[in-house]
Design an enzyme around this catalytic site. Structure first.
Site, PDB file in Angstrom:
ATOM      1  CD  GLN A 197      -6.080 -12.518  10.168  1.00 52.23           C
ATOM      2  OE1 GLN A 197      -5.852 -13.707  10.103  1.00 52.23           O
ATOM      3  NE2 GLN A 197      -6.004 -11.731   9.107  1.00 52.23           N
ATOM      4  CG  PHE A 228       0.591 -15.297   8.934  1.00 54.14           C
ATOM      5  CD1 PHE A 228       1.377 -14.229   8.511  1.00 54.14           C
ATOM      6  CD2 PHE A 228       0.967 -15.983  10.074  1.00 54.14           C
ATOM      7  CE1 PHE A 228       2.526 -13.874   9.207  1.00 54.14           C
ATOM      8  CE2 PHE A 228       2.106 -15.628  10.782  1.00 54.14           C
ATOM      9  CZ  PHE A 228       2.893 -14.569  10.349  1.00 54.14           C
ATOM     10  CD  GLU A 232     -10.131 -12.585   6.295  1.00 57.76           C
ATOM     11  OE1 GLU A 232      -9.016 -12.853   5.833  1.00 57.76           O
ATOM     12  OE2 GLU A 232     -11.084 -12.193   5.611  1.00 57.76           O
ATOM     13  NE  ARG A 310      -7.524 -10.128  -2.849  1.00 60.79           N
ATOM     14  CZ  ARG A 310      -7.167  -8.861  -3.069  1.00 60.79           C
ATOM     15  NH1 ARG A 310      -6.027  -8.584  -3.695  1.00 60.79           N
ATOM     16  NH2 ARG A 310      -7.928  -7.872  -2.679  1.00 60.79           N
ATOM     17  NE  ARG A 342       2.379 -11.535   4.534  1.00 60.26           N
ATOM     18  CZ  ARG A 342       3.383 -11.339   5.383  1.00 60.26           C
ATOM     19  NH1 ARG A 342       3.848 -12.331   6.098  1.00 60.26           N
ATOM     20  NH2 ARG A 342       3.920 -10.140   5.510  1.00 60.26           N
ATOM     21  CD  GLU A 732      -3.317 -10.064   1.578  1.00 56.21           C
ATOM     22  OE1 GLU A 732      -3.865  -8.968   1.363  1.00 56.21           O
ATOM     23  OE2 GLU A 732      -3.888 -11.145   1.416  1.00 56.21           O
TER      24      GLU A 732
HETATM   25  N1  MTE Z   1       2.652  -9.821   9.502  1.00 59.36           N
HETATM   26  C1  MTE Z   1       2.767 -10.442  10.691  1.00 59.36           C
HETATM   27  N2  MTE Z   1       3.864 -10.215  11.439  1.00 59.36           N
HETATM   28  N3  MTE Z   1       1.819 -11.311  11.140  1.00 59.36           N
HETATM   29  C2  MTE Z   1       0.690 -11.592  10.398  1.00 59.36           C
HETATM   30  O1  MTE Z   1      -0.157 -12.370  10.826  1.00 59.36           O
HETATM   31  N4  MTE Z   1      -0.561 -11.147   8.309  1.00 59.36           N
HETATM   32  C3  MTE Z   1      -0.462 -10.724   6.912  1.00 59.36           C
HETATM   33  C4  MTE Z   1       0.239  -9.372   6.796  1.00 59.36           C
HETATM   34  N5  MTE Z   1       1.456  -9.370   7.565  1.00 59.36           N
HETATM   35  C5  MTE Z   1       0.541 -10.936   9.132  1.00 59.36           C
HETATM   36  C6  MTE Z   1       1.556 -10.034   8.736  1.00 59.36           C
HETATM   37  C7  MTE Z   1      -1.770 -10.632   6.250  1.00 59.36           C
HETATM   38  S1  MTE Z   1      -2.468 -12.041   5.679  1.00 59.36           S
HETATM   39  C8  MTE Z   1      -2.403  -9.434   6.058  1.00 59.36           C
HETATM   40  S2  MTE Z   1      -3.865  -9.332   5.201  1.00 59.36           S
HETATM   41  C9  MTE Z   1      -1.845  -8.177   6.581  1.00 59.36           C
HETATM   42  O2  MTE Z   1      -0.647  -8.379   7.316  1.00 59.36           O
HETATM   43  C10 MTE Z   1      -2.892  -7.529   7.471  1.00 59.36           C
HETATM   44  O3  MTE Z   1      -2.438  -6.383   8.085  1.00 59.36           O
HETATM   45  P1  MTE Z   1      -2.489  -4.930   7.406  1.00 59.36           P
HETATM   46  O4  MTE Z   1      -3.712  -4.866   6.584  1.00 59.36           O
HETATM   47  O5  MTE Z   1      -2.519  -4.039   8.566  1.00 59.36           O
HETATM   48  O6  MTE Z   1      -1.257  -4.821   6.591  1.00 59.36           O
HETATM   49  C1  QUE Z   2      -9.673  -9.893  -0.042  1.00 59.18           C
HETATM   50  C2  QUE Z   2      -9.982 -10.321   1.198  1.00 59.18           C
HETATM   51  C3  QUE Z   2     -11.326 -10.632   1.539  1.00 59.18           C
HETATM   52  C4  QUE Z   2     -12.320 -10.522   0.576  1.00 59.18           C
HETATM   53  C5  QUE Z   2     -11.988 -10.098  -0.686  1.00 59.18           C
HETATM   54  C6  QUE Z   2     -10.665  -9.790  -0.984  1.00 59.18           C
HETATM   55  C7  QUE Z   2     -11.701 -11.051   2.842  1.00 59.18           C
HETATM   56  C8  QUE Z   2     -13.079 -11.312   3.105  1.00 59.18           C
HETATM   57  C9  QUE Z   2     -14.026 -11.188   2.084  1.00 59.18           C
HETATM   58  C10 QUE Z   2     -15.453 -11.393   2.235  1.00 59.18           C
HETATM   59  C11 QUE Z   2     -16.244 -11.582   1.113  1.00 59.18           C
HETATM   60  C12 QUE Z   2     -17.608 -11.751   1.209  1.00 59.18           C
HETATM   61  C13 QUE Z   2     -18.229 -11.714   2.436  1.00 59.18           C
HETATM   62  C14 QUE Z   2     -17.444 -11.500   3.578  1.00 59.18           C
HETATM   63  C15 QUE Z   2     -16.084 -11.342   3.463  1.00 59.18           C
HETATM   64  O1  QUE Z   2     -13.613 -10.807   0.862  1.00 59.18           O
HETATM   65  O2  QUE Z   2     -10.838 -11.161   3.710  1.00 59.18           O
HETATM   66  O3  QUE Z   2     -18.059 -11.436   4.769  1.00 59.18           O
HETATM   67  O4  QUE Z   2     -19.576 -11.879   2.564  1.00 59.18           O
HETATM   68  O5  QUE Z   2     -13.429 -11.682   4.352  1.00 59.18           O
HETATM   69  O6  QUE Z   2     -10.343  -9.336  -2.208  1.00 59.18           O
HETATM   70  O7  QUE Z   2      -9.010 -10.438   2.122  1.00 59.18           O
HETATM   71 MO1  MOS Z   3      -4.783 -11.542   4.958  1.00 59.87          MO
HETATM   72  S1  MOS Z   3      -4.963 -13.333   3.970  1.00 59.87           S
HETATM   73  O1  MOS Z   3      -5.959 -10.809   3.860  1.00 59.87           O
HETATM   74  O2  MOS Z   3      -5.691 -11.932   6.353  1.00 59.87           O
END
Ligand code: MTE
Ligand code: QUE
Ligand code: MOS
Length: 780
Positions: A197, A228, A232, A310, A342, A732
């Site tokens: 991701q 999901f 990441e 969060r 997620r 999410e």
């Molecule tokens: N939907 C599918 N089909 N597969 C995935 O892995 N990940 C979820 C959500 N929906 C996911 C999904 C998560 S954790 C996030 S943060 C968002 O998709 C990321 O994509 P977007 O920012 O483009 O919505």
């Molecule tokens: C939501 C997210 C992320 C977040 C904060 C959110 C995320 C993420 C980071 C993050 C924070 C500090 C760092 C970094 C990444 O923050 O996905 O490299 O130094 O990676 O509210 O999803």
């Molecule tokens: Mo989604 S948990 O912010 O990859």
């Protein structure tokens, strides 16, 4: 027009036909090496010795590599505290210790078994309670979120409840396990293909691990078979293991975790234990609430700090808390290092309030929906516990509509009546909500860039940092670009994500993938349009006639705004004032002949953000995606089995770019959330070996578990002017609504208890429900 239409997912056909290429579908190249991981068999202690001599004698073994082989030994997103491979201390069960390289995939297992590890076990910390006792902490909230005077409220209140809300972790259960294939190129360069991701971080992690510069490493991501949040941060080390082998052996290398390995090695959603005190009046109005959020971060920091933040930001849920005190701590344990999933801590915070409200309702013998309405954020500009105003508050309208369309009141009365009969089946109903903050709370991540190439036949290729994991971000970007140029969506192709085209990208996360990358793509489109408009203006004015002369654009596309007198639609460019028009293709051809750029790069940042954690003030989120769900369940009193009878769900997604894809996200997110709070349970044996490490022992929802009746609707909202085309992020937020299934179970159980509070933990598996029912019946 393309935006707003439910065009099919750009890989839909490929997925159902099996033609979509995932990492392990890539054809094997000449000399390719297969990589495997040898992992620890204790959860805590010392690594004394690795004996690889026998493994190295295996005819297919090409090498065994250890921590010593890495230039930098540790990785991490926020802090570099996680060893690629164990050096001396083992901090969790199944922690990677060494890497084996094999000529064939079939021999990997045999070679792994020939590596002998000598380990010395020590006592570990495995629970939040133990970690607290030992003050084993990864991160503490910089400052609590405080509004009003909680202590005063708690002292004066007519009613008070205290309790602990306990919620378990969750395995991501993506269909494609963590995977990477690495191709060594010339001059020490590496081309990484990763199921990630976060291509930029995978690039960085590999470069650091191997002592390379960033310009020697390219990370390519075609797609993931689901992420999901699990891919990441954690895709990085996986790519690094394979990259080490590729670098050492100068051969392509492939690492594909098996499902069992993936589930044992990688981190999951954070379990939480949240302790609260709440004060309320006879009407159920919350007068004050004090909470300590406590998460199990596992062995290493990973993203735990941001996830805890969060959780704090989402504790209020959809309820206005006048007097509130939210504090939080993340503990270090000897469990797998937990990571993004997620919702990113939001669900664990949000659900706590929903559980508290269910308790208040039971205590006061009131309908929980009435108590919820009593506490709902009302009005257009109300303050959250972290000081940000809730603008464009849709919650009261969502609540009103959903209560009506779901026939909540009628069904609630019926359930009251039905549950008086001793049928052995209890029913429960509950409404919960979310207002999910959209933006990375780490401000620097709220940026993106895009590259758009307009070709001579009028088709477009677009590249951004967004990664496709099934959520449809490519399709949305395709629509945004097509809409901008006024062409068919079929004329736009979203290209493979690569750090070669888009640099310093943010993870596709925080639901903001299409927000940020869509906006960047639109900016790039607009730059090209500025040039084309300049050209069309000259052409329509007949400024050039001689074939020798060139139309010259003296403007700078960076700074010139789009002229609203020109519109792009149906493959034409129209000057509204003169009604003159030209086909886009012809204009493109003129542009090329006159040496005008048909490609553009743009950078986008989300404006106005800036939350100060030390002062607890400022704007943490760009806007809120809001929604609610009403769930009705039945609980079998003899087995504890839960069935979801009906779900009505109403979401505010602004002006949806693709309602079909959004519907899929809402249904999928809800069911994933529902699984987390009902059947998905992580079991460990006494050695902390994960024993629910495959689909046979880890129960995600199947088609039979999904709601028997599932009504999904979107509320009209044309006012979200702070995001691309007025849309709202969807990825999410719907997961948080799965909590309504759990609160509905809690409601059902309340019928078996007159005075006792229902003490339900999450997940409410059959055995948990049965034990709680037994407890309630014994002491009514
Ligand atoms: N939907 C599918 N089909 N597969 C995935 O892995 N990940 C979820 C959500 N929906 C996911 C999904 C998560 S954790 C996030 S943060 C968002 O998709 C990321 O994509 P977007 O920012 O483009 O919505
Ligand atoms: C939501 C997210 C992320 C977040 C904060 C959110 C995320 C993420 C980071 C993050 C924070 C500090 C760092 C970094 C990444 O923050 O996905 O490299 O130094 O990676 O509210 O999803
Ligand atoms: Mo989604 S948990 O912010 O990859």
């Amino acid at each position: 027009m393309s935006v707003g239409n439910s065009i099919p997912h750009d890989s839909g056909l490929g997925h159902v036909c099996g033609e979509s290429v995932f990492i392990d579908d890539r054809a094997e190249t000449r000399g390719e090496v297969h990589v495997g991981l040898v992992c620890s068999s204790i959860a805590c202690g010392d690594l004394i010795e690795i004996d690889a001599s026998e493994a190295l004698r295996h005819p297919d073994c090409l090498g065994v590599f250890t921590a010593k082989d890495f230039v930098h030994k540790k990785w991490g997103t926020i802090v570099h505290d996680q060893p690629f491979l164990v050096e001396d201390k083992i901090n969790y069960m199944s922690e990677p210790v060494c890497i084996v390289a094999s000529r064939t995939r079939d021999s990997i297992e045999a070679i792994k078994h020939l590596v002998k590890l000598q380990e010395k076990a020590a006592a570990g910390i495995f629970t939040i309670q133990d970690a607290r006792k030992n003050q084993s902490v990864i991160y503490r909230a910089l400052k609590p979120f405080v509004q009003g005077n909680v202590d005063q409220a708690l002292k004066m209140a007519p009613h008070k409840l205290t309790g602990t809300f306990t919620v378990g972790g969750q395995e991501h259960f993506y269909m494609e396990s963590q995977a990477a294939v690495i191709y060594p190129l010339e001059n020490g360069q590496l081309e990484i293909h990763s199921s990630s991701q976060h291509p930029s971080e995978t690039q960085r992690t590999v470069a650091e691990a191997l002592g390379l510069s960033l310009h020697q490493v390219v990370c390519v991501v075609k797609r993931m078979g689901g992420g999901f949040g699990g891919k990441e941060s954690q895709a990085g080390p996986i790519a690094a293991y394979a990259a080490l082998v590729a670098q050492k052996l100068k051969k392509p290398a492939r690492l594909i975790l098996t499902k069992d390995e993936d589930m044992k090695i990688t981190g999951k959603r954070h379990p939480f234990q949240n302790e609260y005190e709440v004060a309320f009046d006879d009407d159920g109005k919350i007068l004050g609430v004090k909470v300590l959020l406590q998460s199990d971060g596992g062995a290493y920091a990973d993203l735990s700090a941001s996830i805890l933040d969060r959780a704090m930001f989402h504790f209020d849920g959809v309820y206005y808390l006048e007097n509130v005190h939210i504090d939080a701590v993340c503990y270090r344990t000897n469990n797998h290092s937990n990571t993004a999933f997620r919702g990113f801590g939001g669900p664990q915070g949000n659900m706590t309030m929903e559980s508290i409200i269910e308790d208040i309702a039971h205590f006061l013998k009131k309908d929980a929906a009435v108590v919820r309405l009593r506490n709902l954020y009302q009005g257009p500009n109300v303050k959250t516990p972290y000081g940000q105003n809730l603008e464009n508050n849709m919650l009261p309208e969502i609540f009103r509509q959903l209560i009506t369309t779901s026939e909540y009141e009628k069904r609630r009365v019926e359930i009251d009546k039905e549950n008086l009969k001793k049928t052995g089946v209890l029913r429960g109903i509950s409404i919960t909500g979310t207002k999910f903050g959209i933006a990375f709370t780490a401000r620097f991540l709220n940026q993106g860039n895009a590259l758009v190439n307009l070709h001579l036949d009028g088709t477009v290729q677009v590249s951004t940092g967004a990664t496709e994991m099934g959520q449809g971000v490519n399709t949305k970007i395709q629509q945004i670009v097509a809409h901008g140029f006024g062409i068919e969506s079929g004329s736009v192709q979203v290209m493979t994500t690569s750090t070669e085209k888009n640099h310093n990208t943010s993870p596709t996360a925080a639901s903001s993938g299409s927000d940020i990358n869509g906006a960047a793509a639109l900016k790039a489109v607009n730059k090209i349009k500025v040039n084309l408009i300049g050209l069309a203006r000259k052409k329509f004015a007949g400024e050039v006639s001689s074939a020798l002369k060139e139309y010259e654009l003296e403007q700078n596309a960076e700074t010139v705004p789009l002229d609203p007198n020109f519109i792009f639609q149906h493959g034409k460019v129209v000057e509204l004032s003169t009604k003159k028009e030209i086909s886009l293709k012809e204009l493109i051809s003129i542009a090329y002949q006159n040496r005008v750029s048909l490609g553009a790069y743009a950078h986008f940042k989300t404006g106005g953000l800036g939350f100060d954690k030390e002062k607890v003030e400022g704007k943490a989120f760009n806007y809120f995606t809001q929604g609610m769900a009403v769930s009705e369940v039945s609980v079998d009193e003899y087995t504890g089995e839960v069935k979801v009878l009906r779900v009505d769900l109403l979401m505010d997604l602004g002006r949806s770019i693709n309602p079909g894809i959004d519907r899929g996200q809402v249904a999928g997110g809800f069911v994933q959330g529902m699984g987390w709070v009902t059947t998905e349970n992580l079991f460990y044996d006494e050695r902390r070996n994960l024993i629910s490490h495959s689909p046979t022992t880890y129960k995600i929802p199947n088609i039979q578990d999904t709601p028997r009746e599932f009504n999904i609707h979107f509320i009209e909202n044309l006012n979200n002017d702070c995001n691309v085309y007025g849309s709202k992020a969807v990825g999410e937020p719907p997961l948080l609504l799965g909590s309504s299934v759990w609160t509905a179970v809690k409601h059902a159980l309340s019928y078996r208890s007159k005075s006792n509070m229902v003490n339900l933990t999450s997940p409410a598996t059959g055995e948990v429900v049965l034990m709680e029912l037994t407890r309630l019946k014994r002491s009514p």
